[in-house]
Design an enzyme around this catalytic site. Structure first.
Site, PDB file in Angstrom:
ATOM      1  N   TYR A 222      34.157  22.102  44.636  1.00  0.00           N
ATOM      2  CA  TYR A 222      35.331  21.586  43.932  1.00  0.00           C
ATOM      3  C   TYR A 222      34.894  20.770  42.725  1.00  0.00           C
ATOM      4  O   TYR A 222      33.993  19.940  42.835  1.00  0.00           O
ATOM      5  CB  TYR A 222      36.177  20.692  44.849  1.00  0.00           C
ATOM      6  CG  TYR A 222      37.525  21.316  45.121  1.00  0.00           C
ATOM      7  CD1 TYR A 222      38.449  21.458  44.077  1.00  0.00           C
ATOM      8  CD2 TYR A 222      37.868  21.803  46.368  1.00  0.00           C
ATOM      9  CE1 TYR A 222      39.671  22.066  44.285  1.00  0.00           C
ATOM     10  CE2 TYR A 222      39.087  22.410  46.591  1.00  0.00           C
ATOM     11  CZ  TYR A 222      39.991  22.545  45.548  1.00  0.00           C
ATOM     12  OH  TYR A 222      41.189  23.148  45.766  1.00  0.00           O
TER      13      TYR A 222
ATOM     14  N   GLU B 208      37.400  19.525  40.061  1.00  0.00           N
ATOM     15  CA  GLU B 208      38.560  19.209  39.213  1.00  0.00           C
ATOM     16  C   GLU B 208      38.137  18.277  38.086  1.00  0.00           C
ATOM     17  O   GLU B 208      37.410  17.316  38.306  1.00  0.00           O
ATOM     18  CB  GLU B 208      39.669  18.563  40.044  1.00  0.00           C
ATOM     19  CG  GLU B 208      40.425  19.588  40.870  1.00  0.00           C
ATOM     20  CD  GLU B 208      41.589  18.988  41.651  1.00  0.00           C
ATOM     21  OE1 GLU B 208      41.779  17.761  41.614  1.00  0.00           O
ATOM     22  OE2 GLU B 208      42.301  19.769  42.305  1.00  0.00           O
TER      23      GLU B 208
ATOM     24  N   THR C  53      41.074  37.463  28.279  1.00  0.00           N
ATOM     25  CA  THR C  53      40.496  37.699  29.587  1.00  0.00           C
ATOM     26  C   THR C  53      38.989  37.824  29.369  1.00  0.00           C
ATOM     27  O   THR C  53      38.526  38.009  28.243  1.00  0.00           O
ATOM     28  CB  THR C  53      41.000  39.014  30.221  1.00  0.00           C
ATOM     29  OG1 THR C  53      40.714  40.076  29.316  1.00  0.00           O
ATOM     30  CG2 THR C  53      42.489  38.965  30.504  1.00  0.00           C
TER      31      THR C  53
ATOM     32  N   ARG D 249      36.324  38.615  36.536  1.00  0.00           N
ATOM     33  CA  ARG D 249      37.759  38.437  36.303  1.00  0.00           C
ATOM     34  C   ARG D 249      37.994  36.991  35.912  1.00  0.00           C
ATOM     35  O   ARG D 249      37.513  36.073  36.585  1.00  0.00           O
ATOM     36  CB  ARG D 249      38.562  38.750  37.557  1.00  0.00           C
ATOM     37  CG  ARG D 249      38.305  40.112  38.125  1.00  0.00           C
ATOM     38  CD  ARG D 249      39.456  40.575  38.964  1.00  0.00           C
ATOM     39  NE  ARG D 249      40.550  40.981  38.116  1.00  0.00           N
ATOM     40  CZ  ARG D 249      40.586  42.139  37.479  1.00  0.00           C
ATOM     41  NH1 ARG D 249      39.618  43.004  37.594  1.00  0.00           N
ATOM     42  NH2 ARG D 249      41.603  42.441  36.707  1.00  0.00           N
TER      43      ARG D 249
ATOM     44  N   ASP E  83      46.089  36.778  21.286  1.00  0.00           N
ATOM     45  CA  ASP E  83      45.692  37.126  22.652  1.00  0.00           C
ATOM     46  C   ASP E  83      44.768  38.330  22.532  1.00  0.00           C
ATOM     47  O   ASP E  83      45.212  39.462  22.408  1.00  0.00           O
ATOM     48  CB  ASP E  83      46.938  37.444  23.480  1.00  0.00           C
ATOM     49  CG  ASP E  83      46.612  37.850  24.914  1.00  0.00           C
ATOM     50  OD1 ASP E  83      45.426  38.111  25.205  1.00  0.00           O
ATOM     51  OD2 ASP E  83      47.550  37.918  25.729  1.00  0.00           O
TER      52      ASP E  83
ATOM     53  N   LYS F   2      37.612  42.510  30.560  1.00  0.00           N
ATOM     54  CA  LYS F   2      37.955  43.803  29.961  1.00  0.00           C
ATOM     55  C   LYS F   2      36.766  44.271  29.110  1.00  0.00           C
ATOM     56  O   LYS F   2      35.686  44.458  29.644  1.00  0.00           O
ATOM     57  CB  LYS F   2      39.280  43.695  29.228  1.00  0.00           C
ATOM     58  CG  LYS F   2      40.425  43.377  30.206  1.00  0.00           C
ATOM     59  CD  LYS F   2      41.778  43.205  29.565  1.00  0.00           C
ATOM     60  CE  LYS F   2      42.811  42.836  30.633  1.00  0.00           C
ATOM     61  NZ  LYS F   2      44.128  42.513  30.059  1.00  0.00           N
TER      62      LYS F   2
HETATM   63  C1  LIG Z   1      45.224  41.860  30.515  1.00  0.00           C
HETATM   64  C2  LIG Z   1      46.026  41.033  29.581  1.00  0.00           C
HETATM   65  C3  LIG Z   1      46.510  39.775  29.963  1.00  0.00           C
HETATM   66  C4  LIG Z   1      46.471  39.251  31.380  1.00  0.00           C
HETATM   67  O1  LIG Z   1      45.294  39.181  32.017  1.00  0.00           O
HETATM   68  P1  LIG Z   1      45.240  38.983  33.609  1.00  0.00           P
HETATM   69  O2  LIG Z   1      43.845  38.563  33.837  1.00  0.00           O
HETATM   70  O3  LIG Z   1      45.613  40.303  34.196  1.00  0.00           O
HETATM   71  O4  LIG Z   1      46.223  37.927  33.964  1.00  0.00           O
HETATM   72  C5  LIG Z   1      47.179  39.029  29.014  1.00  0.00           C
HETATM   73  N1  LIG Z   1      47.356  39.483  27.766  1.00  0.00           N
HETATM   74  C6  LIG Z   1      46.928  40.699  27.377  1.00  0.00           C
HETATM   75  C7  LIG Z   1      47.168  41.143  25.980  1.00  0.00           C
HETATM   76  C8  LIG Z   1      46.251  41.513  28.272  1.00  0.00           C
HETATM   77  O5  LIG Z   1      45.857  42.729  27.880  1.00  0.00           O
END
Ligand SMILES: *Cc1c(COP(=O)(O)O)cnc(C)c1O
Length: 420
Positions: A51, A53, A223, A232, A197, A226
């Site tokens: 932990y 925090e 993220t 993750r 994003d 990807k």
């Molecule tokens: C995949 C994605 C997310 C969310 O990611 P998670 O890890 O699945 O919550 C947010 N914004 C965009 C543009 C994404 O492609």
């Protein structure tokens, strides 16, 4: 025999089955990838137990001298990788990163602009079933009906008219380059903040294959699993002025204890992305997507916007007379893993969709190149032209499995177990 095989054979068997699936199928889901063995090792480490925090040097619990090293290393590497003024590596996913980014910058009820969800925006960009759509007043922008690409003049006009506090740029199913500089100009002209994003394209940005949103955006969410090929998780990069608000919005604003094991995995992935080889990887992803797109078009599929500039392709399955759902299911039966998607101005429901989204990050991680993309395209075309043909599906599945097995999956070192 592994510890898990001894103590929990039921779960060990499920994991072994998933390893086999990953080895024997072709992974074309644009948001997926294979983390390296090193990333998996760090993510499965004893930091699961801790932990922490708070933030490095300011924790609510004792015993965090090594936790601080993990998180500081992740932050320092992310800053170097993306040239960010401030980084928060604690968001547990992309959705959490977006929630914290909104909490850091806007108030409930505020107006936000984001790409319409059925045209490639993400759930967290204002879906009515998501917190984003429930807390904020999202005004959707759209792609041009003809070109199926972002129309920056229309987006500028919409911003002038709707006066958003925040503009969100960055998508889940957009196959073209994003002009973040134009978005930044629109935001500035209209007194809005820009949130990029880059979840889908972070690896392309890191590898120099897409212009970075970092210098021109107030804050950038992403993220890490990807194209960036980490564990993750999520992350927020921002200007120094927003550092305190972002950190507070993540913890204690929206999260509790950070997932240090994931942060350890993130640090390892950032280290990998800082290697010169990652530039080659990112370049190969884009080259492979172009080769796959060309071969699919030659096979008779129409692609949304007529092609791709990045790692993903959105095929219009109406061009072969079927729905996206039917295409996804037929291909799954042949060992080719994709996902159905809506296309801009789709006439089918989101549960069926007219589109099929295909991405090359995972196959590229297995060492495939343009020649392999042409073979993959020929299997896809064969199945989509006869989606009910069981014989076609069966024979493609056998060919696909044999082909796939000859390209090792990073992180699955013990292929013998995976194949047993
Ligand atoms: C995949 C994605 C997310 C969310 O990611 P998670 O890890 O699945 O919550 C947010 N914004 C965009 C543009 C994404 O492609």
């Amino acid at each position: 025999m592994s510890t898990l095989q001894r103590t929990d054979p039921e779960m060990a068997a499920i994991i072994a089955d998933e390893r086999t699936r990953q080895v024997e199928t072709l992974e074309l889901i644009a948001s997926e990838n294979y983390a390296s063995a090193a990333v998996l090792e760090a993510t499965g480490s004893v930091f699961t137990n801790k932990y922490a925090e708070g933030y490095p040097g300011k924790r609510y619990y004792a015993g965090n001298q090594h936790s601080d090293r993990v998180e500081s290393l992740a932050i320092e590497r992310a800053q170097r990788l993306f040239g960010a003024e401030h980084v928060n590596v604690q968001p547990t996913s992309g959705a959490e990163a977006n929630m914290a980014a909104y909490f850091a910058t806007i108030q409930p009820g505020d107006t936000v602009m984001g790409l319409s969800l059925d045209q490639g925006g993400h759930l967290t960009h204002g879906s009515p079933v998501n917190f984003s759509g429930r807390l904020y007043r999202f005004i959707p922008y759209t792609v041009d009906r003809e070109s199926e690409t972002l129309d920056m003049a229309a987006i500028r006009a919409l911003a002038r008219e709707s006066r958003p506090k925040l503009i969100v740029a960055g998508y889940t199913a957009y196959p073209r380059r994003i002009d973040f500089a134009a978005f930044a100009d629109i935001a500035r002209q209209n007194g809005a903040l820009l949130m990029a994003d880059m979840s889908h394209i972070a690896g392309l940005v890191a590898g120099g294959q897409h212009a970075s949103p970092v210098p021109v955006s107030d804050l950038v969410t992403t993220t890490t699993h990807k194209t960036l090929r980490g564990p993750r998780g999520g992350m927020i990069l921002c200007k120094a002025e927003l550092a305190e608000a972002v950190d507070k919005a993540v913890f204690p604003g929206t999260q509790g204890g950070p997932h240090l094991h994931s942060i350890a995995g993130k640090a390892v992935a950032f280290g990998e992305a800082l290697e010169p080889a990652f530039v080659d990887y990112a370049r190969q992803i884009v080259e492979n997507a172009a080769a796959l797109a060309e071969a699919l078009m030659e096979g008779g599929l129409r692609l949304v916007s007529g092609g791709t500039d990045n790692h993903l392709i959105l095929a219009d399955c109406n061009s072969v007379g079927i729905s996206g759902l039917k295409a996804q299911n037929a291909l799954q039966g042949a060992g080719v893993i994709t996902n159905k998607n809506t296309i801009p101005y789709d006439t089918r429901s989101p549960f069926v969709g007219s589109g099929l989204r295909l991405g090359t990050p995972a196959l590229t991680s297995r060492g495939m190149g343009p020649a392999e993309m042409r073979r993959v395209a020929s299997w896809i075309v064969r199945v989509l032209k006869d989606p009910d043909g069981e014989g076609v599906r069966e024979s493609v599945r056998e060919e696909v499995a044999a082909f796939a097995r000859s390209f090792p999956v990073p992180g699955i070192t013990d292929v013998a177990i995976a194949m047993s």
